[in-house]
Each structure stands twice: as C-alpha cells, then as structure tokens.
Design a protein around this motif. Structure first.
Motif, PDB file in Angstrom:
ATOM      1  N   ARG B 133      63.221   8.745   4.247  1.00 17.18           N
ATOM      2  CA  ARG B 133      62.208   9.071   4.045  1.00 17.18           C
ATOM      3  C   ARG B 133      62.325  10.268   2.271  1.00 17.18           C
ATOM      4  O   ARG B 133      61.556  11.454   3.044  1.00 17.18           O
ATOM      5  N   ALA B 134      63.511  10.742   2.471  1.00 17.26           N
ATOM      6  CA  ALA B 134      64.115  11.501   1.686  1.00 17.26           C
ATOM      7  C   ALA B 134      63.920  11.222   0.023  1.00 17.26           C
ATOM      8  O   ALA B 134      63.171  11.187  -0.460  1.00 17.26           O
ATOM      9  N   THR B 135      63.194  12.424  -0.100  1.00 16.37           N
ATOM     10  CA  THR B 135      63.409  12.773  -1.684  1.00 16.37           C
ATOM     11  C   THR B 135      64.594  13.412  -3.040  1.00 16.37           C
ATOM     12  O   THR B 135      65.317  14.075  -2.423  1.00 16.37           O
ATOM     13  N   VAL B 136      64.415  12.402  -4.087  1.00 21.06           N
ATOM     14  CA  VAL B 136      65.768  12.914  -4.662  1.00 21.06           C
ATOM     15  C   VAL B 136      65.242  14.558  -6.092  1.00 21.06           C
ATOM     16  O   VAL B 136      64.291  13.305  -6.791  1.00 21.06           O
ATOM     17  N   VAL B 137      65.428  15.134  -6.437  1.00 20.87           N
ATOM     18  CA  VAL B 137      65.229  16.073  -7.345  1.00 20.87           C
ATOM     19  C   VAL B 137      66.038  16.101  -8.571  1.00 20.87           C
ATOM     20  O   VAL B 137      67.974  16.221  -8.500  1.00 20.87           O
ATOM     21  N   LEU B 138      64.857  15.835  -9.301  1.00 20.34           N
ATOM     22  CA  LEU B 138      66.260  15.177 -11.171  1.00 20.34           C
ATOM     23  C   LEU B 138      66.237  16.735 -11.741  1.00 20.34           C
ATOM     24  O   LEU B 138      64.303  17.315 -11.736  1.00 20.34           O
ATOM     25  N   GLN B 139      66.304  17.442 -12.805  1.00 19.57           N
ATOM     26  CA  GLN B 139      66.173  18.144 -13.394  1.00 19.57           C
ATOM     27  C   GLN B 139      66.493  17.630 -14.344  1.00 19.57           C
ATOM     28  O   GLN B 139      67.498  16.817 -15.311  1.00 19.57           O
ATOM     29  N   SER B 140      65.305  18.408 -15.662  1.00 11.12           N
ATOM     30  CA  SER B 140      65.438  17.936 -17.178  1.00 11.12           C
ATOM     31  C   SER B 140      65.162  19.279 -18.091  1.00 11.12           C
ATOM     32  O   SER B 140      64.593  20.557 -17.304  1.00 11.12           O
ATOM     33  N   VAL B 141      65.746  19.167 -19.350  1.00 18.71           N
ATOM     34  CA  VAL B 141      65.108  20.400 -20.834  1.00 18.71           C
ATOM     35  C   VAL B 141      63.688  21.033 -19.730  1.00 18.71           C
ATOM     36  O   VAL B 141      63.136  21.970 -19.959  1.00 18.71           O
ATOM     37  N   SER B 142      62.309  19.662 -19.558  1.00 12.97           N
ATOM     38  CA  SER B 142      61.603  20.265 -19.433  1.00 12.97           C
ATOM     39  C   SER B 142      60.843  20.311 -18.214  1.00 12.97           C
ATOM     40  O   SER B 142      59.986  20.247 -17.603  1.00 12.97           O
ATOM     41  N   GLY B 143      61.965  20.177 -16.870  1.00 16.99           N
ATOM     42  CA  GLY B 143      62.011  21.130 -15.934  1.00 16.99           C
ATOM     43  C   GLY B 143      62.066  20.340 -14.645  1.00 16.99           C
ATOM     44  O   GLY B 143      63.400  19.205 -15.208  1.00 16.99           O
ATOM     45  N   GLU B 144      61.878  19.861 -14.214  1.00 17.35           N
ATOM     46  CA  GLU B 144      62.304  19.961 -12.260  1.00 17.35           C
ATOM     47  C   GLU B 144      61.128  18.074 -12.005  1.00 17.35           C
ATOM     48  O   GLU B 144      59.603  18.709 -12.310  1.00 17.35           O
TER      49      GLU B 144
END
Lengths: 171, 291
Positions: B133-144
């Motif tokens: 039950r892991a979490t994947v973290v995604l970043q973009s110019v508008s945040g995370e």
C-alpha cells in the motif's frame, strides 16, 4: 533535430564527437571511434555482448544513448590489455578455453571485470549470477567460469604487481 | 534498431525539468536508466520528440527511512535498493524483488521510478508497491501530489502520471509489527520478466491471527493489481497452510491472465495459486520470526 557535441573519456583518453541524440553508445564506440571490440548481439539489452564499464558500472552499451555518456568515463575491451600484455582475464579466457566463436567474449570479460572489482573472491554461484546478463551459445559456460576463477586467483595474489586489480572506476 | 529522431536535454535542476514538461506537454519523455524507455524507442513503440534526461538532478536517488516509512527516490537503481543497509535489514520483500529484476547490468542502471512510470504489466516493483500500500509522489510546476499505488497503475503501460508530472519518489509505509513480506517470482529463464510475480505482506495481531494482508500480482492481468479477494480470505484467519491455499484459490480466480509464450491461461492460474501460497509461507515465516 540537431546534433550535439559531447565529450567523454574512453579507455583513459578524452574523446569528442558531434552526434545525433538518437545515436546509441555502442554505435559511437564502434562506428565513430572505431573501437569494434565491443560487439552488438541482440540489440535488445538481453545478451550482454555490448557490455562496457560506464563510470565503473557495467552496462549494455546498446541501451544507453551516446549523449547520455557525456562527461562519463567508458572502459571497453580495448582498454584491458597493457600493450602486448593481456589482462589477467583475457589471459585466463585463453588458458581455460573460455571461448569458442568469441562473439560474447568482450562483453563477458568486461562483465567479469566489474564482478571481480566488487567481489575479488567470488564463489562459482556468484560468478554465474554475475554473468547472468551475458549469453554464450558455444561453451556452456563451464570454461568461462573456470577462466573467471583463474583470473580472480591471479588478481588476488600479492605478487602480481604487474596485473593490478581493476579499479572501481576509470577517472 | 535505431530510434526515431528526437531532441535531448539534460536539465541541471528539478524546476527546469518540470518547466520543460510544460513547454513540451505530451511530446517529452523522462529518461533515467533507459532500460525501459530505450527498448521502446528502438522498437518505435514510442516516438517522443524530446527526451529529458534527469541524471543531473540532485536528490532523486536517496533511500531514507522516516516515520512515514521508507522513501525511495525515483532514480534509485535496483542495485542501490538491493544493497541499501536499511532495506537489507528491514525490508526483505524489497530485497527479494530487487535482486530478481533482469540481470546485473539491468540492475546497475534500471530505476524504480522508471519501472513504475513505464508500467509494464509484468514488472516487479508495481506488485511490491501494491502489496505494501505504497504511495507514489508526483511533482509538477504547480506542486506535488501523492497517488496510492493501488490507483496508480491504470492499464498496460498506463499510469496516473500526467504529461507535465515527474515521478520523484515512492513511499513504502511501515507495516504494524509483527509483520512479514516476501516476493515470489516464477520466471522461465534467469533474468526473464515474470510468468507470475506475487508480492505478499502480512501483519499478525495479538491473538496470532492475520490482522492485515496485502497481495500484489504481476504478469497475470493487463496491469499489476491488488488481489483483494485473496486479501479478504486472509484477514482474521490463522497463518496456516489451509489459509494460504484459500488465498491462492481466490487470487487465481481474480487473475485475468492471457495466453502467450509463457503459457496458457489455465497454467497461469495454477501458477498464481502456487506462487501466492509460496509468498505467503515465506511472509508468515518472517512475521513469526518477529514475535
């Protein structure tokens, strides 16, 4: 699509080239630098014939872009011998008949040099696991394993000052 | 095989990479180790006009244990994860999985983020992230933003990543102890993709019964998925052979394998059952050792 200028170190020499971004490292080595000791086997990152060391880590040079090698240090089979004196691994493959057709041998030797740099005294199982990414269709691997065992023994011997162990990275 | 033409950039900082993804929305692909992307480019299954090499961006390959659990930077290679002392001491599931991916050269360069973003239906890491039950973290110019692994893998080669987002890390939560986890992979030859891959994690309650279970399956559906019927068959039960067999039967029933070079559907279902049982035996053994 424009070409890009890259600079990298190959077998201790600084080399430069203007390359298309899609050029693979193995094609840079073979077709531009004419270092044809690195072979192209499957071209799908399976067979390991194109194995070289990149900053000391073994890699399949068909699965890296030449532009990604910018600033890095590459070692190929041509960088193993010291003039006319074969590297301990090359001599061991000769002595133990670790090749028949020889097509996989440059990749096999580069992968073995990476293995022995990390693990100077591998068991047979560790050798077999270490070369699991290198396919040989002639030998059945028995003599390849023997060759790597011979080279490991020689490279560990304190007297063999003329055949120093592989450094982890070429700088 | 030669890829189609593309341009190539190697930004030095995260904000530059994220801006490039905005400026070239939908036409750019992230390049890390290359062991997923370059074969696709060579087969011309993908033809992005721009590759964004993230090799020079700092801080993307760290492995840190925090109160949240284990945070693994997306550019951490399979080898780096496999050999990390924290992983070696506390996360045997990750050791099992990382050590069985591809071959030594693949493990030297292939990354966990690349593998997850690529989302091959037979890849190993997605099953691990689903089971834990892991979490994947995604970043973009508008945040995370964070996406649960169970919602991240959508379909074959399809994930929840938007074209302007970069996968920066995965977070594997700490399971309540005593707990144990294991990865069981059936492969036709050394280094092959899985015929069936099973990641299993169990926690035991004070009464010795299974208090929580996670099972991720790979190679037996259009994308790796959570075997929720098998999980339900485990919770509240004693960790014994009959329980594991029942979970294996449930997992086989909820699998959706296709017939291919690895074998026919019936064979794959039979192997799902067997590999689920093996993963659970090993996970339970590890959980019992913690008591």
């Amino acid at each position: 699509m424009t070409t890009q200028h890259i600079q990298l170190t190959v077998n201790g020499e600084v080399r430069e080239a203007d390359v298309e971004p899609r050029l693979l490292l193995v094609h840079l080595l073979r077709d531009v630098f004419l270092l044809t000791g690195t072979h192209i086997g499957c071209d799908t990152s399976n067979c390991g014939a194109c194995t070289v060391l990149i900053d000391g880590e073994s890699a399949k040079s068909c699965t890296m872009l030449a532009v990604s090698a910018e600033g890095r240090s590459i070692k190929t089979i041509e960088g193993m011998a010291d003039g006319a004196k074969l590297h301990a691994l090359q001599q061991a493959f000769w002595d133990q008949h670790g090749l028949q057709c020889g097509f996989c041998t440059p990749g096999m030797i580069m992968q073995a040099s990476w293995l022995l740099a990390r693990n100077p005294d591998p068991t047979e199982t560790e050798i077999r696991e270490g070369i699991a990414g290198n396919l040989c269709r002639c030998t059945g691997y028995v003599n390849i394993v023997k060759a790597i065992e011979q080279a490991a023994t020689e490279l560990r011997a304190p007297a063999s000052t003329d055949a120093p162990a592989e450094p982890a990275a070429v700088s | 095989m030669i890829p189609a033409q593309f341009d190539y950039v190697r930004p030095a900082a995260m904000h530059e990479a994220l801006q490039i993804l905005v400026d070239h929305e939908g036409d750019a692909k992230i390049l890390a180790g290359g062991y997923s992307l370059l074969p696709l480019l060579k087969l011309r299954l993908a033809s992005p006009t721009l590759l964004v090499d993230i090799h020079d961006i700092d801080g993307l390959d760290e492995i840190i244990e925090t109160t949240d659990g284990l945070r693994i930077g997306s550019r951490a290679t399979h080898r780096r994860i496999h050999e990390n002392p924290v992983v070696q001491n506390g996360y045997p599931l990750l050791v099992d999985a990382a050590g069985g991916i591809g071959d030594p050269q693949v493990r030297n360069w292939g990354t966990i983020g690349g593998s997850c973003a690529h989302a091959d239906p037979s890849s190993d890491w997605p099953a691990v992230l689903i089971a834990t039950r892991a979490t994947v973290v995604l970043q973009s110019v508008s945040g995370e933003r964070s996406v649960a692994a169970r919602s991240f893998f959508i379909d074959t080669f399809q994930t929840a990543i938007e074209p302007t987002e970069l996968l920066t890390e995965v977070i594997i939560p700490r399971a309540p102890r005593p707990s144990g986890a294991a990865y069981a992979k059936l492969e036709r030859r050394a280094g092959d993709f899985a015929t069936v891959g099973v990641a299993a994690q169990l926690s035991l309650g004070p009464d010795g019964r299974i208090s929580a279970a996670g099972i991720g399956l790979t190679a037996v559906a259009e994308t790796p998925f959570a075997a929720t019927a098998a999980e339900a068959a485990l919770v509240g039960q004693e960790p014994n052979e009959a329980t594991f067999q029942a979970a294996g039967v449930a997992a086989a029933a909820e699998s959706r394998p296709g017939t291919d070079a690895h074998g026919p559907v019936e064979y794959k279902r039979a192997m799902v059952k067997e590999m689920v049982v093996r993963a659970l035996r090993s996970a339970a053994g590890r959980a019992l050792a913690q008591r």
